[in-house]
Motif scaffolding. Structure first.
Motif, PDB file in Angstrom:
ATOM      1  N   PRO A 114       0.821  -1.217   0.000  1.00 52.45           N
ATOM      2  CA  PRO A 114       0.000   0.000   0.000  1.00 52.45           C
ATOM      3  C   PRO A 114       0.852   1.262   0.000  1.00 52.45           C
ATOM      4  CG  PRO A 114       0.072  -0.957   2.194  1.00 52.45           C
ATOM      5  CD  PRO A 114       0.775  -1.928   1.290  1.00 52.45           C
ATOM      6  N   ASP A 115       0.311   2.339  -0.566  1.00 51.65           N
ATOM      7  CA  ASP A 115       1.037   3.609  -0.610  1.00 51.65           C
ATOM      8  C   ASP A 115       1.309   4.163   0.781  1.00 51.65           C
ATOM      9  OD1 ASP A 115       1.321   3.759  -3.353  1.00 51.65           O
ATOM     10  OD2 ASP A 115      -0.566   4.824  -3.648  1.00 51.65           O
ATOM     11  N   TRP A 116       0.418   3.880   1.738  1.00 53.36           N
ATOM     12  CA  TRP A 116       0.597   4.472   3.059  1.00 53.36           C
ATOM     13  C   TRP A 116       1.863   3.994   3.766  1.00 53.36           C
ATOM     14  CZ3 TRP A 116       1.091   0.709   6.552  1.00 53.36           C
ATOM     15  CH2 TRP A 116       0.346  -0.468   6.417  1.00 53.36           C
ATOM     16  N   LEU A 117       2.478   2.926   3.255  1.00 54.62           N
ATOM     17  CA  LEU A 117       3.704   2.431   3.869  1.00 54.62           C
ATOM     18  C   LEU A 117       4.792   3.508   3.874  1.00 54.62           C
ATOM     19  CD1 LEU A 117       4.634  -0.245   5.146  1.00 54.62           C
ATOM     20  CD2 LEU A 117       5.567  -0.897   2.925  1.00 54.62           C
ATOM     21  N   ASP A 134       5.863   4.192  -5.053  1.00 54.14           N
ATOM     22  CA  ASP A 134       6.737   5.360  -5.111  1.00 54.14           C
ATOM     23  C   ASP A 134       6.896   6.014  -3.744  1.00 54.14           C
ATOM     24  OD1 ASP A 134       7.162   5.003  -7.786  1.00 54.14           O
ATOM     25  OD2 ASP A 134       5.712   6.519  -8.437  1.00 54.14           O
ATOM     26  N   SER A 135       5.873   5.877  -2.902  1.00 56.06           N
ATOM     27  CA  SER A 135       5.900   6.527  -1.597  1.00 56.06           C
ATOM     28  C   SER A 135       7.025   6.030  -0.708  1.00 56.06           C
ATOM     29  CB  SER A 135       4.561   6.319  -0.884  1.00 56.06           C
ATOM     30  OG  SER A 135       4.339   4.941  -0.623  1.00 56.06           O
ATOM     31  N   LEU A 136       7.592   4.869  -1.022  1.00 57.71           N
ATOM     32  CA  LEU A 136       8.672   4.338  -0.203  1.00 57.71           C
ATOM     33  C   LEU A 136       9.863   5.295  -0.162  1.00 57.71           C
ATOM     34  CD1 LEU A 136       7.821   1.641   0.975  1.00 57.71           C
ATOM     35  CD2 LEU A 136       9.611   0.531  -0.357  1.00 57.71           C
ATOM     36  N   GLY A 137       9.990   6.104  -1.177  1.00 50.31           N
ATOM     37  CA  GLY A 137      11.068   7.088  -1.219  1.00 50.31           C
ATOM     38  C   GLY A 137      10.935   8.179  -0.177  1.00 50.31           C
ATOM     39  N   ASN A 138       9.783   8.229   0.496  1.00 55.26           N
ATOM     40  CA  ASN A 138       9.560   9.241   1.536  1.00 55.26           C
ATOM     41  C   ASN A 138      10.065   8.812   2.902  1.00 55.26           C
ATOM     42  OD1 ASN A 138       8.196  10.758  -0.424  1.00 55.26           O
ATOM     43  ND2 ASN A 138       6.217   9.852   0.107  1.00 55.26           N
ATOM     44  N   LEU A 139      10.567   7.593   3.018  1.00 52.63           N
ATOM     45  CA  LEU A 139      11.010   7.065   4.314  1.00 52.63           C
ATOM     46  C   LEU A 139      12.393   7.618   4.647  1.00 52.63           C
ATOM     47  CD1 LEU A 139       9.769   3.369   3.984  1.00 52.63           C
ATOM     48  CD2 LEU A 139       8.679   5.255   5.237  1.00 52.63           C
ATOM     49  N   PRO A 164      12.571   0.690  -8.653  1.00 54.27           N
ATOM     50  CA  PRO A 164      11.962   1.998  -8.889  1.00 54.27           C
ATOM     51  C   PRO A 164      12.914   3.133  -8.519  1.00 54.27           C
ATOM     52  CG  PRO A 164      11.049   1.012  -6.910  1.00 54.27           C
ATOM     53  CD  PRO A 164      11.916  -0.033  -7.542  1.00 54.27           C
ATOM     54  N   VAL A 165      12.922   4.194  -9.329  1.00 54.55           N
ATOM     55  CA  VAL A 165      13.827   5.318  -9.109  1.00 54.55           C
ATOM     56  C   VAL A 165      13.549   6.009  -7.782  1.00 54.55           C
ATOM     57  CG1 VAL A 165      12.376   7.010 -10.291  1.00 54.55           C
ATOM     58  CG2 VAL A 165      14.863   7.329 -10.244  1.00 54.55           C
ATOM     59  N   THR A 166      12.361   5.813  -7.240  1.00 49.71           N
ATOM     60  CA  THR A 166      12.028   6.428  -5.954  1.00 49.71           C
ATOM     61  C   THR A 166      12.991   6.002  -4.848  1.00 49.71           C
ATOM     62  OG1 THR A 166      10.244   6.722  -4.338  1.00 49.71           O
ATOM     63  CG2 THR A 166      10.408   4.579  -5.354  1.00 49.71           C
ATOM     64  N   LEU A 167      13.592   4.815  -4.975  1.00 51.74           N
ATOM     65  CA  LEU A 167      14.537   4.358  -3.953  1.00 51.74           C
ATOM     66  C   LEU A 167      15.791   5.226  -3.914  1.00 51.74           C
ATOM     67  CD1 LEU A 167      14.429   0.446  -4.177  1.00 51.74           C
ATOM     68  CD2 LEU A 167      13.044   1.982  -2.779  1.00 51.74           C
ATOM     69  N   SER A 168      16.040   5.984  -4.964  1.00 51.26           N
ATOM     70  CA  SER A 168      17.223   6.844  -4.998  1.00 51.26           C
ATOM     71  C   SER A 168      17.154   7.929  -3.940  1.00 51.26           C
ATOM     72  CB  SER A 168      17.379   7.482  -6.384  1.00 51.26           C
ATOM     73  OG  SER A 168      16.290   8.357  -6.665  1.00 51.26           O
ATOM     74  N   ARG A 169      15.967   8.166  -3.371  1.00 56.39           N
ATOM     75  CA  ARG A 169      15.813   9.205  -2.343  1.00 56.39           C
ATOM     76  C   ARG A 169      16.145   8.675  -0.950  1.00 56.39           C
ATOM     77  NH1 ARG A 169      10.609  10.064  -4.781  1.00 56.39           N
ATOM     78  NH2 ARG A 169       9.550   9.896  -2.762  1.00 56.39           N
ATOM     79  N   LEU A 170      16.413   7.387  -0.829  1.00 54.37           N
ATOM     80  CA  LEU A 170      16.684   6.791   0.476  1.00 54.37           C
ATOM     81  C   LEU A 170      18.163   6.941   0.825  1.00 54.37           C
ATOM     82  CD1 LEU A 170      14.531   3.546   0.166  1.00 54.37           C
ATOM     83  CD2 LEU A 170      13.901   5.721   1.231  1.00 54.37           C
ATOM     84  N   THR A 171      18.578   8.169   0.987  1.00 54.66           N
ATOM     85  CA  THR A 171      20.007   8.451   1.159  1.00 54.66           C
ATOM     86  C   THR A 171      20.524   8.105   2.550  1.00 54.66           C
ATOM     87  OG1 THR A 171      19.428  10.751   1.666  1.00 54.66           O
ATOM     88  CG2 THR A 171      20.028  10.242  -0.613  1.00 54.66           C
ATOM     89  N   THR A 172      19.631   7.703   3.460  1.00 55.00           N
ATOM     90  CA  THR A 172      20.073   7.284   4.797  1.00 55.00           C
ATOM     91  C   THR A 172      20.332   5.778   4.864  1.00 55.00           C
ATOM     92  OG1 THR A 172      17.763   7.059   5.503  1.00 55.00           O
ATOM     93  CG2 THR A 172      18.852   9.165   5.951  1.00 55.00           C
TER      94      THR A 172
END
Length: 338
Positions: free
Chosen positions: A104-107, A128-133, A150-158
């Protein structure tokens, strides 16, 4: 007089209610449903329900808003209730080894989440929302069916640990090199033939798993990963080893078993920090004399090679260096627990 027995799960819940416990372990009890009485434990911070027979979760589970750790791995879940979006205090969520096809997106709206286990499902994509974690440090995606990331994982810089073992990846995206906080990266058991040049930027990597892919040579970007202490290359059809491998002088563990090797470069003798070297099941007829410099070596695995003779310097090492009962896969991978 007949004495009624309280089921183990209910007994543990009763005890938790009496003692105002903040942690509850209901793992491996054969539960087909989450007991409704659990809803009264509103102060719980840790809940284990893994290893049961759960096919669904109750909506009220989302009311346990103080939960920081929730383990639901090794059940039969094919979906998650939307109410779990309310568990915004979660720092650790284990969903491995279920029957999840999508998420789900809410994850991606769980702001404190630092550890997420999704291994052993049937996932082919991620929301895509996973990149917000923004707090995520460990992400376990092994044993799924990913062909792309997915390119959204590129935002998981931590991210410090990313486990992608046993998927269907043939090519890695260049953005993977932007995850510069990574210290452990597991890419074993995929279909890789090369690594993107961008991975040279992962200079904080200490452990890299590359076993059981289709590499014919050690990928060149590895030469710049000078903080590596463990490199596993078993089960690849290598045609040889580069001289620059000897420049990775921080290596303590090097796995090269089942790789079709016929010779070793003299430069391996520069790896004086090595404590474990896997060379089993290759085609080696001799060892370079430079290996005598590996004075820190305590574990040398040579079984399954047609060595013409044992070098004299081996006599002062392990009593039986030609035999090993060690797993030639190269050691434990991250996230091997669900």
């Amino acid at each position: 007089m007949k004495v009624s027995m309280v089921p183990p799960a209910q007994a543990r819940i009763n005890e938790a209610l009496e003692t105002h416990a903040t942690s509850l372990d209901l793992a491996l009890l054969g539960l087909r449903d989450v007991p409704d009485s659990l809803a009264d434990l509103t102060a719980l911070t840790e809940l284990r329900l893994d290893g049961n027979l759960l096919t669904r979760l109750p909506d009220w589970l989302g009311n346990l808003a103080t939960l920081t750790k929730l383990s639901l791995s090794s059940n039969r879940l094919s979906g998650l209730p939307d109410s779990l979006r309310n568990l915004t205090a979660l720092t650790e969520l284990r969903l491995g080894h279920n029957r999840l096809i999508d998420l789900p997106d809410w994850l991606g709206g769980l702001p404190a989440l630092a550890e997420l286990h999704l291994s052993g499902n049937k996932l082919t994509n991620l929301p895509d929302s996973l990149g917000n974690l923004g707090s995520l440090a460990d992400l376990y995606l092994h044993d799924n069916a990913f062909t792309t990331l997915p390119v959204t994982l590129s935002r998981l810089t931590t991210l410090g640990c990313l486990c992608l073992s046993n998927n269907r990846l043939a090519i890695l995206p260049t953005w993977l090199g932007s995850l510069t906080s990574l210290t452990r990266l597991a890419l074993d058991r995929n279909r890789l033939t090369a690594l993107p040049d961008s991975l040279r930027s992962l200079t904080n990597l200490t452990t890299l798993w590359l076993e059981d892919n289709a590499f014919t040579e050690v990928p060149d970007p590895v030469r710049d990963l000078t903080r590596l202490t463990a490199l596993y290359l078993e089960g690849n059809p290598l045609t040889g080893l580069p001289d620059w491998l000897g420049n990775l002088t921080g290596l303590a563990h090097l796995g090269l078993s089942d790789s079709g090797l016929t010779t070793l470069p003299d430069s391996l003798g520069n790896l004086t920090a090595l404590t474990t070297l896997w060379l089993s099941n290759n085609h080696l007829t001799e060892l370079p004399d430079s290996l005598r410099n590996l004075t820190a070596l305590t574990d040398l695995h040579l079984d399954g090679n047609p060595l013409a003779e044992r070098p004299d310097w081996l006599e002062s090492r392990a009593p039986d260096p030609d035999h090993s009962d060690t797993d030639v896969s190269g050691g434990e991978r991250p996230g091997t627990t669900a």
